[in-house]
Design a protein around this motif. Structure first.
Motif, PDB file in Angstrom:
ATOM      1  N   LYS A 297      11.741 100.151  62.418  1.00  0.00           N
ATOM      2  CA  LYS A 297      10.632  99.506  63.103  1.00  0.00           C
ATOM      3  C   LYS A 297       9.416  99.348  62.185  1.00  0.00           C
ATOM      4  CE  LYS A 297       7.487 100.729  66.872  1.00  0.00           C
ATOM      5  NZ  LYS A 297       7.357 101.478  68.127  1.00  0.00           N
ATOM      6  N   TRP A 298       9.071 100.418  61.466  1.00  0.00           N
ATOM      7  CA  TRP A 298       7.866 100.377  60.625  1.00  0.00           C
ATOM      8  C   TRP A 298       8.089  99.621  59.319  1.00  0.00           C
ATOM      9  CZ3 TRP A 298       6.488 106.295  61.124  1.00  0.00           C
ATOM     10  CH2 TRP A 298       5.796 106.511  62.329  1.00  0.00           C
ATOM     11  N   THR A 299       9.095 100.053  58.562  1.00  0.00           N
ATOM     12  CA  THR A 299       9.259  99.519  57.205  1.00  0.00           C
ATOM     13  C   THR A 299       9.740  98.080  57.217  1.00  0.00           C
ATOM     14  OG1 THR A 299       9.864 101.749  56.537  1.00  0.00           O
ATOM     15  CG2 THR A 299      10.322  99.985  54.958  1.00  0.00           C
ATOM     16  N   PHE A 300      10.589  97.761  58.191  1.00  0.00           N
ATOM     17  CA  PHE A 300      11.137  96.400  58.215  1.00  0.00           C
ATOM     18  C   PHE A 300      10.466  95.553  59.291  1.00  0.00           C
ATOM     19  CE2 PHE A 300      14.718  98.903  56.365  1.00  0.00           C
ATOM     20  CZ  PHE A 300      14.616  98.375  55.095  1.00  0.00           C
ATOM     21  N   PHE A 361      16.029  91.483  53.929  1.00  0.00           N
ATOM     22  CA  PHE A 361      17.099  91.693  52.957  1.00  0.00           C
ATOM     23  C   PHE A 361      16.793  92.962  52.168  1.00  0.00           C
ATOM     24  CE2 PHE A 361      18.839  90.755  48.620  1.00  0.00           C
ATOM     25  CZ  PHE A 361      20.168  90.732  48.967  1.00  0.00           C
ATOM     26  N   TYR A 362      17.778  93.873  52.120  1.00  0.00           N
ATOM     27  CA  TYR A 362      17.547  95.211  51.555  1.00  0.00           C
ATOM     28  C   TYR A 362      18.676  95.511  50.576  1.00  0.00           C
ATOM     29  CZ  TYR A 362      16.171 100.231  52.095  1.00  0.00           C
ATOM     30  OH  TYR A 362      15.731 101.523  51.933  1.00  0.00           O
ATOM     31  N   THR A 363      18.353  95.662  49.292  1.00  0.00           N
ATOM     32  CA  THR A 363      19.407  95.882  48.306  1.00  0.00           C
ATOM     33  C   THR A 363      18.940  96.861  47.229  1.00  0.00           C
ATOM     34  OG1 THR A 363      21.135  94.708  47.065  1.00  0.00           O
ATOM     35  CG2 THR A 363      18.874  93.943  46.745  1.00  0.00           C
ATOM     36  N   ALA A 364      19.743  97.037  46.177  1.00  0.00           N
ATOM     37  CA  ALA A 364      19.464  98.053  45.158  1.00  0.00           C
ATOM     38  C   ALA A 364      19.036  97.409  43.837  1.00  0.00           C
ATOM     39  CB  ALA A 364      20.711  98.904  44.940  1.00  0.00           C
ATOM     40  N   PRO A 365      18.203  98.117  43.058  1.00  0.00           N
ATOM     41  CA  PRO A 365      17.781  97.574  41.759  1.00  0.00           C
ATOM     42  C   PRO A 365      18.954  97.189  40.859  1.00  0.00           C
ATOM     43  CG  PRO A 365      16.464  99.492  42.292  1.00  0.00           C
ATOM     44  CD  PRO A 365      17.534  99.393  43.345  1.00  0.00           C
ATOM     45  N   THR A 366      20.038  97.953  40.917  1.00  0.00           N
ATOM     46  CA  THR A 366      21.173  97.635  40.044  1.00  0.00           C
ATOM     47  C   THR A 366      21.708  96.237  40.360  1.00  0.00           C
ATOM     48  OG1 THR A 366      23.332  98.383  39.261  1.00  0.00           O
ATOM     49  CG2 THR A 366      22.814  98.881  41.549  1.00  0.00           C
ATOM     50  N   ILE A 394      11.661  91.650  51.841  1.00  0.00           N
ATOM     51  CA  ILE A 394      12.763  92.054  50.981  1.00  0.00           C
ATOM     52  C   ILE A 394      12.533  93.501  50.543  1.00  0.00           C
ATOM     53  CG2 ILE A 394      13.394  89.718  50.266  1.00  0.00           C
ATOM     54  CD1 ILE A 394      11.734  90.009  47.793  1.00  0.00           C
ATOM     55  N   GLY A 395      13.626  94.215  50.335  1.00  0.00           N
ATOM     56  CA  GLY A 395      13.477  95.641  50.047  1.00  0.00           C
ATOM     57  C   GLY A 395      14.351  96.098  48.902  1.00  0.00           C
ATOM     58  N   SER A 396      14.027  97.287  48.406  1.00  0.00           N
ATOM     59  CA  SER A 396      14.756  97.870  47.286  1.00  0.00           C
ATOM     60  C   SER A 396      14.952  99.364  47.544  1.00  0.00           C
ATOM     61  CB  SER A 396      13.947  97.649  46.005  1.00  0.00           C
ATOM     62  OG  SER A 396      14.497  98.377  44.934  1.00  0.00           O
ATOM     63  N   VAL A 397      16.082  99.900  47.137  1.00  0.00           N
ATOM     64  CA  VAL A 397      16.364 101.321  47.348  1.00  0.00           C
ATOM     65  C   VAL A 397      17.413 101.819  46.362  1.00  0.00           C
ATOM     66  CG1 VAL A 397      18.163 100.793  49.075  1.00  0.00           C
ATOM     67  CG2 VAL A 397      17.166 103.078  49.015  1.00  0.00           C
ATOM     68  N   GLY A 398      17.319 103.089  46.007  1.00  0.00           N
ATOM     69  CA  GLY A 398      18.393 103.731  45.249  1.00  0.00           C
ATOM     70  C   GLY A 398      17.966 104.236  43.896  1.00  0.00           C
ATOM     71  N   GLU A 399      17.092 103.488  43.245  1.00  0.00           N
ATOM     72  CA  GLU A 399      16.599 103.866  41.930  1.00  0.00           C
ATOM     73  C   GLU A 399      15.196 103.301  41.825  1.00  0.00           C
ATOM     74  OE1 GLU A 399      19.579 103.812  38.340  1.00  0.00           O
ATOM     75  OE2 GLU A 399      19.601 101.889  39.366  1.00  0.00           O
ATOM     76  N   PRO A 400      14.441 103.759  40.831  1.00  0.00           N
ATOM     77  CA  PRO A 400      13.160 103.083  40.612  1.00  0.00           C
ATOM     78  C   PRO A 400      13.438 101.628  40.239  1.00  0.00           C
ATOM     79  CG  PRO A 400      13.321 105.097  39.280  1.00  0.00           C
ATOM     80  CD  PRO A 400      14.675 104.843  39.860  1.00  0.00           C
ATOM     81  N   PRO A 419       6.725  90.349  51.336  1.00  0.00           N
ATOM     82  CA  PRO A 419       6.436  91.661  50.756  1.00  0.00           C
ATOM     83  C   PRO A 419       7.733  92.347  50.313  1.00  0.00           C
ATOM     84  CG  PRO A 419       5.569  91.475  53.004  1.00  0.00           C
ATOM     85  CD  PRO A 419       6.386  90.258  52.751  1.00  0.00           C
ATOM     86  N   ILE A 420       7.645  93.120  49.221  1.00  0.00           N
ATOM     87  CA  ILE A 420       8.782  93.953  48.803  1.00  0.00           C
ATOM     88  C   ILE A 420       8.526  95.368  49.291  1.00  0.00           C
ATOM     89  CG2 ILE A 420      10.004  95.010  46.877  1.00  0.00           C
ATOM     90  CD1 ILE A 420       9.544  92.589  45.228  1.00  0.00           C
ATOM     91  N   VAL A 421       9.464  95.920  50.048  1.00  0.00           N
ATOM     92  CA  VAL A 421       9.354  97.335  50.381  1.00  0.00           C
ATOM     93  C   VAL A 421      10.247  98.126  49.420  1.00  0.00           C
ATOM     94  CG1 VAL A 421       8.537  97.110  52.744  1.00  0.00           C
ATOM     95  CG2 VAL A 421      10.986  96.997  52.340  1.00  0.00           C
ATOM     96  N   ASP A 422       9.592  98.808  48.476  1.00  0.00           N
ATOM     97  CA  ASP A 422      10.305  99.652  47.514  1.00  0.00           C
ATOM     98  C   ASP A 422      10.339 101.040  48.133  1.00  0.00           C
ATOM     99  OD1 ASP A 422      11.167 101.259  45.463  1.00  0.00           O
ATOM    100  OD2 ASP A 422       9.535 100.766  44.085  1.00  0.00           O
ATOM    101  N   THR A 423      11.490 101.394  48.682  1.00  0.00           N
ATOM    102  CA  THR A 423      11.586 102.568  49.550  1.00  0.00           C
ATOM    103  C   THR A 423      12.160 103.761  48.797  1.00  0.00           C
ATOM    104  OG1 THR A 423      13.800 101.902  50.248  1.00  0.00           O
ATOM    105  CG2 THR A 423      11.966 101.090  51.562  1.00  0.00           C
TER     106      THR A 423
END
Ligand code: ATP
Ligand code: MG
Length: 659
Positions: A297-300, A361-366, A394-400, A419-423
């Protein structure tokens, strides 16, 4: 761990959310964020009580919020009862959202199957009734070894409906890893498929289950339920194996959800193994679900009509919280994707965003780094060649995420509008912890920004004392939170020693090095285990890697330290170029360019002494760089550590060669 970690990373760009976005956001503006944060600060238990009552449907209401009498074994909402699958499915049907699409499944081959909440509830109930009839009940443990599919979600939700504790094992893991997990959780049930499709190929899954179950200490497993995905011959053990379709055949669409205590374990999931042998992280029912739903709810910034897509496999925590539990509990329509980002070509993600009108859309830096590389080589797969106009966040997760990759993602995928949510979060935290809120937080590329309301994150030194902003240290969380890890499965001591070592005053120790800037923003600098010590300066791996990645030739980089007679430790960099791997004089020439580049970007102290080129880097199967193996390779030693979660063992040989 004596002196603090230093940072020389300079990143001054700031991207505030636009006014329109702020006006319509769930958490609208920084003042709204600060008010929530303050509410949690002023009345910690009252804050969580309110959230749990507003967001969860209880069978029996709780009276106690937090029980810390046996800390660090915390209990949340301990006398309450609820059912997780009821909160993810029945709730929406009861409240009139039953005909909304819950899942849009897209197969590797592009075939699309939608399922509504009502249909999903019926499927979960049939499967759960089958489990009941087969004698499975609350407290049993099940291994789920399935590809990304509606069935994987059904299997997890059906377990949750009956209180069977699931442990999902990623479909790419070997029989050995599978065996270890079957034994460790004491499973009596395995749910699998004959095979899976990835990148146009049918890959077998069932043989790994057969192999694992042929090994010792697996006698408890009574049934293996097999979903038919690829077809073709598989070996069969009569009396043990049963096809999914036969298993649910004739079962009723109605299955009463079992009342679970808040603290009853929902699942066990093993960490990625980036820093050592994977730990069996045990999560609770109520606290976990609350945070999964609240962070969605908050982040997305969920809105009616949103189409959510988290690309993570259900074999990882991200796939648990942001595929199986969070989006369903929040009532979102979501895409579930079977395949890989590079098939039939590296434009697959962008094409699917257009096809399904994905908003989130939420994915990983790799994945982002590899798609940058692919789209620079071929304009046809560049995001510009697709319709991404539906995207909001759009979001990012898993690594810096390196600032360079962040800016590319922001411009080319988010079109400077999203906005990019770097979580930042972990298997152990259950859900996101430090992340921007899209309608509030001004963004800085490479920073996961600020902790969510209710999360008291801080940076401390080795005695647990807060360090001033601008100084590196250990990332900790000072107060418990509902979705936190409850135990390392069956290992109280490992739980206490790993996460609550005594020097840290009872704080949760995350294992990452980080610092805060003058605005209080968090910057993750790498794993504590990976920190470099060059001539007495302790450097995070993240910044040297980011400097390398910002060079036009470089696609990916991993940096480790190696003992050095003069500087204590020397920087060794493993580099993947956007072009093919260089050799001989050319490699020497590029290595020199990169060394000079790092010296200019950061300073001479960060200059890699040794640069090695590879076609790839050693990664976990969730796509994280395994620096612990690179440290061994950098020293020229034989790798003898746990490599069970390593994706591409062959790459290690390539990286032994210095330029
Ligand atoms: P293991 O604990 O077995 O070594 P792991 O830590 O890789 O494995 P996960 O729980 O999947 O297992 O990963 C959590 C870690 O991923 C965090 O501790 C952090 O190092 C990294 N991480 C995740 N998201 C971010 C992010 N947004 N920014 C920086 N680092 C991140
Ligand atoms: Mg970890």
């Amino acid at each position: 761990m004596s002196t603090s970690i230093e940072s020389v990373l300079v990143e001054n760009r700031v991207f505030p959310p636009n006014d329109d976005f702020v006006r319509n956001a769930t958490v609208a503006g920084m003042d709204a964020y600060k008010a929530l944060y303050k509410e949690a600060e002023d009345d910690f238990e009252g804050f969580w009580k309110r959230q749990a009552n507003e967001h969860l449907r209880w069978i029996k209401p709780f009276t106690q919020v937090l029980d810390d009498s046996a800390a660090p074994f915390y209990k949340w909402f301990a006398d309450g009862e609820l059912n997780v699958s009821y909160n993810c499915l029945d709730k929406h049907v009861v409240e009139g959202r039953g005909d909304q699409t819950a899942i849009i499944f897209e197969g590797d081959d592009g075939a699309v199957t939608p399922v509504t909440f009502k249909q999903l509830l019926a499927r979960v109930s049939r499967f759960a009734n089958g489990l009941k009839q087969a004698g499975y009940k609350k407290g049993d443990t099940a291994i789920i070894y399935l590809p990304m599919s509606i069935e994987a979600v059904v299997a997890m939700q059906a377990c949750a409906r009956l209180g069977i504790i699931h442990s999902v094992v990623f479909g790419g893991f070997s029989a050995k890893s599978l065996h270890e997990r079957i034994v460790d959780v004491g499973a009596s049930l395995v749910i699998t498929s004959d095979g899976q499709y990835r990148g146009g190929k049918a890959l077998p899954l069932k043989p790994a289950v057969d192999d694992a179950l042929a090994q010792e200490n697996t006698e408890k497993v009574r049934s293996v339920i097999v979903y038919r995905r690829t077809g073709g011959d598989i070996s069969w053990t009569e009396g043990r194996d049963i096809w999914w379709s036969d298993f649910e055949d004739g079962q009723s669409d109605v299955c009463e959800p079992v009342a679970m205590n808040s603290e009853d374990p929902l699942f066990i999931l093993y960490t990625s193994g980036s820093t050592g042998k994977p730990k069996g992280v045990q999560h609770s029912s109520a606290g976990y679900l609350l945070w999964a739903q609240l962070t969605v709810k908050w982040t997305f910034d969920q809105k009616p009509g949103d189409v959510f897509w988290c690309t993570a496999d259900v074999g990882w925590i991200t796939g648990h919280t942001y595929v199986t539990y969070g989006p369903l509990a929040a009532g979102l329509t979501q895409v579930v994707f079977e395949g890989v980002p590079t098939y039939p070509n590296a434009g697959r993600f962008w094409e699917m965003i257009g096809r399904h009108k994905v908003t989130t859309f939420y994915t990983a830096p790799t994945a982002i780094r590899s798609l940058i590389k692919a789209s620079e080589a071929d304009a046809k797969v560049h995001p510009d060649s697709f319709d991404l106009s539906s995207l909001r966040i759009i979001g990012s997760v898993g690594e810096p995420i390196n600032p360079e990759a962040w800016v590319w993602y922001y411009k080319n995928v988010g079109k400077e509008r999203c906005p990019i949510v770097d979580t930042w979060w972990q298997t152990e935290t259950g859900g996101q912890m430090i992340t921007p809120l899209p309608g509030a937080t001004p963004l800085k590329p490479g920073s996961c920004t600020l902790p969510l309301p209710g999360i008291f994150a801080s940076i401390v030194d080795e005695t647990g004392e807060d360090v001033p902003n601008g100084k590196g240290g250990f990332l900790v969380v000072k107060k418990p939170w509902p979705a936190m890890i409850r135990n390392v499965w069956g290992d109280n001591e490992r739980y206490k020693n790993s996460y609550f070592p005594s020097e840290f005053r009872g704080y949760y120790l995350a294992g990452d090095g980080a610092q805060r800037d003058a605005d209080g923003y968090f910057w993750i600098m790498g794993r504590i285990d990976d920190v470099l010590n060059v001539s007495g300066h302790r450097l995070g791996t993240m910044e040297v890697e980011s400097a390398l990645v910002s060079h036009e030739l470089v696609a990916e980089a991993a940096v480790v330290g190696r003992p050095d007679a003069t500087t204590g430790e020397a920087v060794v960099a493993f580099v993947v170029l956007k072009r093919e791997r260089p050799h001989g004089d050319e490699a020497k020439e590029i290595a020199k360019q990169l060394r000079d580049w790092v010296a200019k970007e950061i300073g001479p102290i960060a200059k890699p002494k040794d640069i090695r080129f590879g076609d790839n880097l050693p990664k976990t199967r969730s796509g994280k760089i395994m620096r612990r193996l690179l440290r061994v390779v950098a020293k020229g030693e034989e790798v003898t550590q746990d490599v069970s979660t390593l994706e591409n063992p062959a790459i290690l040989d390539q990286l032994t060669e210095s330029v």
